[in-house]
Motif scaffolding. Sequence first.
Motif, PDB file in Angstrom:
ATOM      1  N   GLN A  74      59.520  28.566  25.576  1.00 40.21           N
ATOM      2  CA  GLN A  74      59.723  29.465  26.592  1.00 40.21           C
ATOM      3  C   GLN A  74      60.563  30.632  26.986  1.00 40.21           C
ATOM      4  N   GLY A  75      59.915  31.743  26.807  1.00 42.01           N
ATOM      5  CA  GLY A  75      60.271  33.356  27.161  1.00 42.01           C
ATOM      6  C   GLY A  75      61.331  33.387  26.347  1.00 42.01           C
ATOM      7  N   ALA A  76      60.611  32.745  24.388  1.00 41.96           N
ATOM      8  CA  ALA A  76      61.451  33.700  23.153  1.00 41.96           C
ATOM      9  C   ALA A  76      60.335  34.894  22.947  1.00 41.96           C
ATOM     10  N   SER A  77      61.005  35.555  22.215  1.00 46.99           N
ATOM     11  CA  SER A  77      60.976  36.937  21.928  1.00 46.99           C
ATOM     12  C   SER A  77      60.843  36.558  20.245  1.00 46.99           C
ATOM     13  N   VAL A  78      59.839  38.463  19.699  1.00 48.51           N
ATOM     14  CA  VAL A  78      60.665  38.527  18.328  1.00 48.51           C
ATOM     15  C   VAL A  78      60.737  39.402  18.516  1.00 48.51           C
ATOM     16  N   LEU A  79      61.986  40.742  17.465  1.00 44.20           N
ATOM     17  CA  LEU A  79      62.146  41.456  17.545  1.00 44.20           C
ATOM     18  C   LEU A  79      62.152  42.171  16.123  1.00 44.20           C
ATOM     19  N   VAL A  80      61.446  43.229  15.615  1.00 43.62           N
ATOM     20  CA  VAL A  80      61.354  44.044  14.969  1.00 43.62           C
ATOM     21  C   VAL A  80      62.140  45.385  14.289  1.00 43.62           C
ATOM     22  N   LEU A  81      62.380  45.743  13.505  1.00 42.81           N
ATOM     23  CA  LEU A  81      63.505  46.951  13.533  1.00 42.81           C
ATOM     24  C   LEU A  81      62.501  47.492  12.032  1.00 42.81           C
ATOM     25  N   ASP A  82      61.440  48.662  12.432  1.00 43.18           N
ATOM     26  CA  ASP A  82      61.384  49.619  11.667  1.00 43.18           C
ATOM     27  C   ASP A  82      62.204  50.201  11.232  1.00 43.18           C
ATOM     28  N   SER A  83      63.035  50.123   9.213  1.00 46.18           N
ATOM     29  CA  SER A  83      63.543  50.616   8.399  1.00 46.18           C
ATOM     30  C   SER A  83      63.547  52.250   9.129  1.00 46.18           C
ATOM     31  N   ARG A  84      62.873  52.839   8.626  1.00 47.47           N
ATOM     32  CA  ARG A  84      62.351  53.807   8.530  1.00 47.47           C
ATOM     33  C   ARG A  84      62.414  54.922  10.179  1.00 47.47           C
ATOM     34  N   SER A  85      62.325  54.507  10.519  1.00 50.69           N
ATOM     35  CA  SER A  85      62.308  54.892  11.985  1.00 50.69           C
ATOM     36  C   SER A  85      63.774  54.850  13.464  1.00 50.69           C
ATOM     37  N   GLY A  86      64.223  53.587  12.014  1.00 51.65           N
ATOM     38  CA  GLY A  86      65.055  52.915  13.130  1.00 51.65           C
ATOM     39  C   GLY A  86      64.422  52.570  15.254  1.00 51.65           C
ATOM     40  N   ASN A  87      63.503  52.490  15.168  1.00 49.85           N
ATOM     41  CA  ASN A  87      63.179  51.890  16.546  1.00 49.85           C
ATOM     42  C   ASN A  87      62.486  50.524  15.891  1.00 49.85           C
ATOM     43  N   VAL A  88      62.762  49.819  17.525  1.00 45.88           N
ATOM     44  CA  VAL A  88      62.739  48.261  17.585  1.00 45.88           C
ATOM     45  C   VAL A  88      60.915  47.870  18.384  1.00 45.88           C
ATOM     46  N   ALA A  89      60.864  47.067  18.027  1.00 50.14           N
ATOM     47  CA  ALA A  89      59.278  46.455  18.682  1.00 50.14           C
ATOM     48  C   ALA A  89      60.185  45.319  19.378  1.00 50.14           C
ATOM     49  N   GLN A  90      59.571  44.723  20.358  1.00 51.33           N
ATOM     50  CA  GLN A  90      59.513  43.385  20.963  1.00 51.33           C
ATOM     51  C   GLN A  90      58.504  43.096  21.582  1.00 51.33           C
ATOM     52  N   LYS A  91      57.895  41.926  21.236  1.00 53.12           N
ATOM     53  CA  LYS A  91      56.630  41.077  21.782  1.00 53.12           C
ATOM     54  C   LYS A  91      56.986  38.962  21.654  1.00 53.12           C
ATOM     55  N   ASP A  92      56.571  39.045  23.123  1.00 50.45           N
ATOM     56  CA  ASP A  92      57.061  37.288  23.446  1.00 50.45           C
ATOM     57  C   ASP A  92      55.930  36.763  21.801  1.00 50.45           C
ATOM     58  N   LEU A  93      56.915  35.765  22.169  1.00 52.44           N
ATOM     59  CA  LEU A  93      56.094  34.274  21.260  1.00 52.44           C
ATOM     60  C   LEU A  93      54.813  33.674  22.170  1.00 52.44           C
ATOM     61  N   PRO A  94      53.860  33.653  21.922  1.00 56.16           N
ATOM     62  CA  PRO A  94      53.107  33.213  22.745  1.00 56.16           C
ATOM     63  C   PRO A  94      52.766  31.059  23.163  1.00 56.16           C
ATOM     64  N   PRO A  95      52.630  30.611  24.314  1.00 52.33           N
ATOM     65  CA  PRO A  95      53.577  29.624  24.395  1.00 52.33           C
ATOM     66  C   PRO A  95      52.885  28.207  23.581  1.00 52.33           C
ATOM     67  N   GLY A  96      51.770  28.497  22.808  1.00 56.85           N
ATOM     68  CA  GLY A  96      51.716  27.242  22.087  1.00 56.85           C
ATOM     69  C   GLY A  96      52.624  28.025  20.429  1.00 56.85           C
ATOM     70  N   GLY A  97      52.976  28.893  20.287  1.00 52.70           N
ATOM     71  CA  GLY A  97      53.454  29.016  18.754  1.00 52.70           C
ATOM     72  C   GLY A  97      52.644  29.630  17.739  1.00 52.70           C
ATOM     73  N   SER A  98      51.719  29.635  17.960  1.00 54.91           N
ATOM     74  CA  SER A  98      50.904  30.142  16.722  1.00 54.91           C
ATOM     75  C   SER A  98      49.964  31.214  17.399  1.00 54.91           C
ATOM     76  N   GLY A  99      49.239  32.321  16.150  1.00 53.31           N
ATOM     77  CA  GLY A  99      48.420  32.634  16.747  1.00 53.31           C
ATOM     78  C   GLY A  99      48.830  34.117  15.737  1.00 53.31           C
ATOM     79  N   THR A 100      48.507  35.078  16.293  1.00 53.31           N
ATOM     80  CA  THR A 100      49.052  36.321  15.615  1.00 53.31           C
ATOM     81  C   THR A 100      49.113  37.550  16.225  1.00 53.31           C
ATOM     82  N   LEU A 101      50.387  38.389  16.505  1.00 59.57           N
ATOM     83  CA  LEU A 101      51.102  39.121  16.549  1.00 59.57           C
ATOM     84  C   LEU A 101      51.252  40.469  16.283  1.00 59.57           C
ATOM     85  N   THR A 102      50.252  41.475  16.734  1.00 58.49           N
ATOM     86  CA  THR A 102      50.599  42.533  16.432  1.00 58.49           C
ATOM     87  C   THR A 102      50.514  43.690  16.714  1.00 58.49           C
ATOM     88  N   LEU A 103      51.311  44.547  15.911  1.00 58.48           N
ATOM     89  CA  LEU A 103      52.161  45.600  16.231  1.00 58.48           C
ATOM     90  C   LEU A 103      51.837  46.957  16.167  1.00 58.48           C
TER      91      LEU A 103
END
Length: 447
Positions: A74-103
Amino acid sequence: MTWRFIAAACILWLVAGPAPAQQSGLTLKAAEEGEYIYWLLYTDAQGYKRSTEPEEFNGKAKTLDPAPLKGRLQGASVLVLDSRSGNVAQKDLPPGGSGTLTLQRSDFTLVRKVRVHIVTPDGKDIRAAKVDMSDPKGWSATRVLDPASQGVAEFLYVPTGQSSITIGYSVSEKRHSVRVPLDVPLERADKDFSVTLKVDGSKGTLGAAPAGEEAASAPPSGDAPLPLPAGPPGSAAPGSAAPAPPLQPGAPAGSPLVALIGTVVGLAVLLAAITIALRRMKEKGETVDSVLSRVGVDLPKEPVSEARPEAAAPAPVAVEDGLCPYCGQAKDLATGACACAVTERAAPAGNGVPRLVGIQGTLFGQTYPLEAESIQIGRDETNAIPMADPTVSRKHAQISAYDGSFLIRDLGSSNGTFVNGSRITEHILSQGDIVQVGSTKFRFETG
């Protein structure tokens, strides 16, 4: 015995709770191949924000393991850092904890670190302030600066685009608040974003603006000073020299006024002592040399040079007619010149190719023809004009052909690009313009 064992097992099950279901099948998929670093954010049982250890992955896909979250999705998310640009993306995790997160590339809209350096008009770090940063979508963060901060407020995972910075500080026990619009760029020469802002005042305690005081605005970036709040009636205008206030009882011993008065008094005492000593020496008929000799100090004396008779000029050497008196060779019968005569030569003309000529710094004397449509200047060795200067950004400036001339453009450098002493964003170059990048200066020549 059997019913007691069953009752104990039920009590343990109720206390410990059912074992969390193992989550699996959670995949992180990037639209482009690259080098990425990801970590998970979640809230623990005590309500504190926690993060997992960061992990690297190369390519486009990575299977995530949500087990460290212990079922707290509940309320968990994943942060992804692009080493090339230094920019970060943030995505909320699905409630069931399974599936595909597309960036997608458009998801990387956070800057990993924004450094706001606050200085006084004389370039010194501000000693104490409160710095608030926010954007129109509701993101906000606050930093408190003390002398150990060296005037720098650092913000992590800042949204790109339009933001605002509010600086609260005090000068002479008067509280001020200055609001500054700031544009955080999505694409930058450096992975982190830095900006320097100037405010009035180098000391004082932290405070908010008085009720009803209007917040001032300022240029979004660069080193331009911020507009200052109006002072009391009769005070000097901002930016003008104000009269020094009279010394008040209980003034701090380390204030500039106290130090100035101490210096003046010390010089006056020293001058009086020298005057009294010279007067007494005059009354006794003594000189400085005699007094110093009496105490054992001998001053060096200038050596007296003996007059030497001038040497007689050598007699001229007789030379036959038609011969050169310098080299002894026969002169030309038509012109009267010989082989050792020096003739004037015209100075070599320019080749007509526009160029940058180093006139100061590490590239002094170097010439760089502007033959390509576009060249870059910076600290990176891949630039057409590489500069080993720590004050120069990796991709600092670019010069491009433009409408029969050349246009120089700053690429978001930390310390700026200057033409004829003025900081520029872009500028059309003319013959003789002086371009400064870091500590190096070039002269633009067209002929």
